[in-house]
Design a protein around this motif. Structure first.
Motif, PDB file in Angstrom:
ATOM      1  N   GLY A  57       0.813  -1.210   0.000  1.00  0.00           N
ATOM      2  CA  GLY A  57       0.000   0.000   0.000  1.00  0.00           C
ATOM      3  C   GLY A  57       0.848   1.262   0.000  1.00  0.00           C
ATOM      4  N   ASN A  58       0.954   1.895   1.166  1.00  0.00           N
ATOM      5  CA  ASN A  58       1.722   3.141   1.248  1.00  0.00           C
ATOM      6  C   ASN A  58       3.227   2.895   1.329  1.00  0.00           C
ATOM      7  N   GLY A  59       3.638   1.626   1.245  1.00  0.00           N
ATOM      8  CA  GLY A  59       5.064   1.319   1.206  1.00  0.00           C
ATOM      9  C   GLY A  59       5.696   1.015   2.535  1.00  0.00           C
ATOM     10  N   VAL A  60       4.965   1.177   3.638  1.00  0.00           N
ATOM     11  CA  VAL A  60       5.514   0.920   4.968  1.00  0.00           C
ATOM     12  C   VAL A  60       4.610  -0.072   5.685  1.00  0.00           C
ATOM     13  N   ILE A  61       5.202  -1.142   6.205  1.00  0.00           N
ATOM     14  CA  ILE A  61       4.437  -2.097   6.990  1.00  0.00           C
ATOM     15  C   ILE A  61       5.300  -2.574   8.148  1.00  0.00           C
ATOM     16  N   SER A  62       4.719  -2.564   9.335  1.00  0.00           N
ATOM     17  CA  SER A  62       5.435  -2.972  10.540  1.00  0.00           C
ATOM     18  C   SER A  62       4.649  -4.079  11.239  1.00  0.00           C
ATOM     19  N   LEU A  63       5.283  -5.255  11.355  1.00  0.00           N
ATOM     20  CA  LEU A  63       4.683  -6.396  12.039  1.00  0.00           C
ATOM     21  C   LEU A  63       5.682  -6.871  13.089  1.00  0.00           C
ATOM     22  N   GLY A  64       5.465  -6.421  14.311  1.00  0.00           N
ATOM     23  CA  GLY A  64       6.455  -6.623  15.350  1.00  0.00           C
ATOM     24  C   GLY A  64       6.638  -8.048  15.812  1.00  0.00           C
ATOM     25  N   TYR A  65       5.609  -8.905  15.676  1.00  0.00           N
ATOM     26  CA  TYR A  65       5.685 -10.278  16.181  1.00  0.00           C
ATOM     27  C   TYR A  65       5.831 -11.321  15.083  1.00  0.00           C
ATOM     28  N   LEU A  66       5.792 -10.927  13.821  1.00  0.00           N
ATOM     29  CA  LEU A  66       5.829 -11.900  12.728  1.00  0.00           C
ATOM     30  C   LEU A  66       7.140 -12.678  12.742  1.00  0.00           C
ATOM     31  N   GLU A  67       7.027 -14.022  12.808  1.00  0.00           N
ATOM     32  CA  GLU A  67       8.190 -14.899  12.851  1.00  0.00           C
ATOM     33  C   GLU A  67       8.377 -15.701  11.570  1.00  0.00           C
ATOM     34  N   ASP A  68       7.268 -16.042  10.900  1.00  0.00           N
ATOM     35  CA  ASP A  68       7.338 -16.947   9.756  1.00  0.00           C
ATOM     36  C   ASP A  68       6.406 -16.453   8.653  1.00  0.00           C
ATOM     37  N   ALA A  69       6.938 -16.144   7.478  1.00  0.00           N
ATOM     38  CA  ALA A  69       6.147 -15.720   6.322  1.00  0.00           C
ATOM     39  C   ALA A  69       6.408 -16.690   5.174  1.00  0.00           C
ATOM     40  N   ASN A  70       5.342 -17.308   4.667  1.00  0.00           N
ATOM     41  CA  ASN A  70       5.473 -18.322   3.623  1.00  0.00           C
ATOM     42  C   ASN A  70       4.744 -17.862   2.367  1.00  0.00           C
ATOM     43  N   LEU A  71       5.502 -17.566   1.326  1.00  0.00           N
ATOM     44  CA  LEU A  71       4.961 -17.165   0.028  1.00  0.00           C
ATOM     45  C   LEU A  71       5.395 -18.138  -1.063  1.00  0.00           C
ATOM     46  N   ALA A  72       5.681 -19.365  -0.691  1.00  0.00           N
ATOM     47  CA  ALA A  72       6.191 -20.358  -1.630  1.00  0.00           C
ATOM     48  C   ALA A  72       5.164 -20.707  -2.698  1.00  0.00           C
ATOM     49  N   GLU A  73       5.693 -21.113  -3.868  1.00  0.00           N
ATOM     50  CA  GLU A  73       4.876 -21.634  -4.977  1.00  0.00           C
ATOM     51  C   GLU A  73       3.802 -20.644  -5.416  1.00  0.00           C
ATOM     52  N   ASN A  74       4.257 -19.424  -5.686  1.00  0.00           N
ATOM     53  CA  ASN A  74       3.404 -18.406  -6.281  1.00  0.00           C
ATOM     54  C   ASN A  74       4.034 -17.958  -7.602  1.00  0.00           C
TER      55      ASN A  74
END
Length: 256
Positions: free
Chosen positions: A195-212
């Motif tokens: 969106g506006n180019g800034v995103i803050s996720l303080g607790y995020l440990e695991d992000a899975n974007l595989a096979e896209n």
């Protein structure tokens, strides 16, 4: 639990599953590890729920769908409506896998909801309600948008893998201050923006974007101080620069 005990529950449940009269009492055909399993429930329209009474005075955990090979637990819930949930309103853990569901009104007092392996394309979240949900699994459905999920402010773990998402604005997760795990694998995502180019996720440990279908990441400014694993396997990404240690101070693994 021994198999003989399970069959005892089956026999009892079969006797009282449907009571003729004004109300139809939905019984547990299997009770195991405090889970009540409901069999052969047929709901093809919103009006089908009138008169249904669930065993929610005893069980906080209910699952509906195919769970056991030794008995027919097949059920159909085409629409999971707020009216249906009202009949099981004390439930806090709810699983409805493989019940041919196409639409759902998200229940506000459920803590963990699993509606994997359905045909979901319509999800309604009431912006005027407060939701207790911490964990949500909608894997293997037909979702093309997740905008409405931003109202699930207490979510910690969300599995949206195996859907039909093409574009994802990661800002939707900025409304979830406690989110730890995001699984968007096996979609058709070609663009992941902020969106506006800034995103803050303080607790995020695991992000899975595989096979896209990502050829690049429009990172903008990502502030993920707790992120440890970023999975991008199976994407046509040729180059990725995540050298900003201030944004990812704990990042240990990037899978490409």
């Amino acid at each position: 639990m021994a198999s003989s005990a399970i069959f005892t529950f089956l026999a009892v449940g079969s006797l009282c599953a449907i009571v003729e009269g004004r109300f139809s009492h939905v019984a547990c055909q299997v009770v195991e590890n405090k889970w009540c399993t409901v069999q052969r429930l047929r709901i093809s329209a919103r009006t089908d729920v009138r008169g249904l009474v669930f065993p929610d005075d005893q069980y906080e955990k209910i699952r509906i769908g195919q769970y056991y090979d030794f008995v027919n637990t097949d059920s159909t819930i085409v629409i999971f409506s707020g009216e249906l949930f009202y009949r099981m309103r004390r439930v806090r853990y709810l699983q409805m896998n493989g019940v041919r569901m196409v639409g759902i009104d998200i229940p506000d007092t459920v803590i963990e909801l699993d509606v994997a392996d359905n045909w979901l394309s319509r999800v309604y979240v009431d912006p005027d309600k407060s939701y207790a949900m911490r964990k949500l699994s909608m894997r293997n459905n037909l979702l093309t948008s997740i905008k409405s999920l931003k109202y699930l402010n207490l979510l910690e773990d969300v599995d949206l893998s195996g859907n039909m998402l093409h574009t994802v604005n990661l800002d939707v997760f900025s409304f979830m201050p406690y989110i730890r795990i995001i699984n968007l694998a096996r979609n058709r995502i070609s663009s992941a923006t902020t969106g506006n180019g800034v995103i803050s996720l303080g607790y995020l440990e695991d992000a899975n974007l595989a096979e896209n279908l990502l050829s690049k990441l429009d990172i903008g400014v990502w502030l993920f101080p707790s992120l440890r694993t970023l999975n991008l396997t199976g994407n046509p990404i040729k180059r990725l620069n995540l050298s900003n240690q201030q944004s990812f101070p704990r990042l240990k693994s990037i899978l490409l």
